[in-house]
Write a protein that holds these residues in place. Structure first.
Motif, PDB file in Angstrom:
ATOM      1  N   LEU A  88       0.829  -1.212   0.000  1.00  0.00           N
ATOM      2  CA  LEU A  88       0.000   0.000   0.000  1.00  0.00           C
ATOM      3  C   LEU A  88       0.862   1.261   0.000  1.00  0.00           C
ATOM      4  N   LEU A  89       1.938   1.251   0.769  1.00  0.00           N
ATOM      5  CA  LEU A  89       2.834   2.406   0.806  1.00  0.00           C
ATOM      6  C   LEU A  89       3.486   2.628  -0.556  1.00  0.00           C
ATOM      7  N   GLY A  90       3.942   1.536  -1.168  1.00  0.00           N
ATOM      8  CA  GLY A  90       4.564   1.645  -2.484  1.00  0.00           C
ATOM      9  C   GLY A  90       3.613   2.196  -3.518  1.00  0.00           C
ATOM     10  N   MET A  91       2.376   1.684  -3.532  1.00  0.00           N
ATOM     11  CA  MET A  91       1.381   2.170  -4.486  1.00  0.00           C
ATOM     12  C   MET A  91       1.040   3.637  -4.234  1.00  0.00           C
ATOM     13  N   SER A  92       0.980   4.016  -2.963  1.00  0.00           N
ATOM     14  CA  SER A  92       0.654   5.407  -2.622  1.00  0.00           C
ATOM     15  C   SER A  92       1.728   6.364  -3.113  1.00  0.00           C
ATOM     16  N   VAL A  93       2.985   5.989  -2.889  1.00  0.00           N
ATOM     17  CA  VAL A  93       4.097   6.824  -3.344  1.00  0.00           C
ATOM     18  C   VAL A  93       4.092   6.939  -4.862  1.00  0.00           C
ATOM     19  N   GLY A  94       3.892   5.808  -5.546  1.00  0.00           N
ATOM     20  CA  GLY A  94       3.847   5.831  -7.008  1.00  0.00           C
ATOM     21  C   GLY A  94       2.706   6.672  -7.535  1.00  0.00           C
ATOM     22  N   TYR A  95       1.542   6.576  -6.894  1.00  0.00           N
ATOM     23  CA  TYR A  95       0.371   7.350  -7.329  1.00  0.00           C
ATOM     24  C   TYR A  95       0.598   8.849  -7.152  1.00  0.00           C
ATOM     25  N   VAL A  96       1.149   9.241  -5.997  1.00  0.00           N
ATOM     26  CA  VAL A  96       1.390  10.666  -5.732  1.00  0.00           C
ATOM     27  C   VAL A  96       2.382  11.246  -6.729  1.00  0.00           C
ATOM     28  N   LEU A  97       3.471  10.522  -6.962  1.00  0.00           N
ATOM     29  CA  LEU A  97       4.496  11.012  -7.888  1.00  0.00           C
ATOM     30  C   LEU A  97       3.977  11.075  -9.322  1.00  0.00           C
ATOM     31  N   GLN A  98       3.192  10.075  -9.714  1.00  0.00           N
ATOM     32  CA  GLN A  98       2.628  10.067 -11.065  1.00  0.00           C
ATOM     33  C   GLN A  98       1.645  11.213 -11.240  1.00  0.00           C
ATOM     34  N   SER A  99       0.839  11.490 -10.199  1.00  0.00           N
ATOM     35  CA  SER A  99      -0.113  12.598 -10.266  1.00  0.00           C
ATOM     36  C   SER A  99       0.596  13.937 -10.403  1.00  0.00           C
TER      37      SER A  99
END
Length: 227
Positions: free
Chosen positions: A211-222
């Motif tokens: 979940l942490l990995g996906m959250s970081v990836g989502y924030v950076l991609q956004s």
């Protein structure tokens, strides 16, 4: 059509071979934990989820409560919901005769072939996906059968380190997809946090690190898309 069939088979062949130790381990572990050969083979035929099968076999052998068994396997297999969502826009207008089989064959390995922007577009690409996924299904069941036979005549195969094949396959699937900074940061975040959670014996470390990995990836991609 013939080209799509051949390409689907040959593209998936390296992964079909790579999963051999994993399939053998799954089949042998099942029979050594009290499953009949038929039950062990049916698990691969009907469930078709390597990591979930291995965990389920261990839990069933320990007489774990049904609710715990269901919850654990659901969590392990929840990533397939994300796979389905990822290709939803490509498949939503396809007839059920295509969506059904592809949904069943949508393993980690087939999903790795789904990143191309034209994946599942047109009949030939759908045939390609079905052949690739179908060949993996056949290979997985064949390796499971070998494990079932071997597990009845050979000593405990779990001591041979065959479970390393699981990690090796996932590494081989993930590394080629690291083609952007958000993806790299997501992978590094998950890798570092799972080590930390392992050291502190956090029971839900795997879920939390994912979940942490996906959250970081989502924030950076956004942020990248809004620059």
């Amino acid at each position: 059509m013939k080209v799509a069939v051949c390409k689907g088979f040959w593209d998936m062949l390296p992964l079909n071979l790579a999963v051999l130790p994993w399939g053998i381990l799954c089949g042998s572990l099942a029979v050594q934990n009290g499953f009949t050969p038929l039950e062990a083979q049916l698990m691969s035929l009907l469930v078709f989820a390597g990591s979930a099968q291995l965990v389920a076999i261990e839990l069933i052998a320990k007489d774990t409560a049904l609710i715990t068994l269901l919850a654990t396997t659901f969590i392990i297999s929840a990533r397939h919901l994300l796979y389905g969502l990822a290709i939803r826009n490509k498949m939503i207008d396809k007839p059920l005769k295509w969506r059904g089989p592809i949904a069943f064959f949508l393993t980690d390995e087939l999903f790795a072939f789904s990143h191309h922007h034209r994946a599942y577009q047109g009949k030939l690409r759908l045939v390609y996906a079905l052949i690739a996924g179908g060949s993996f299904y056949v290979a997985w069941n064949l390796w499971t059968l070998i494990g079932i036979v071997a597990g009845q005549f050979l000593p405990d195969l779990t001591n041979l380190g065959l479970d390393f094949a699981i990690a090796a396959i996932f590494i081989a699937l993930v590394v080629p997809s690291i083609n952007a900074l958000p993806v790299l940061c997501a992978c590094l975040t998950s890798a570092v946090t799972i080590l930390v959670f392992k050291l502190i014996h956090f029971e839900f470390g795997l879920i939390a690190s994912a979940l942490l990995g996906m959250s970081v990836g989502y924030v950076l991609q956004s942020k990248k898309e809004h620059v």
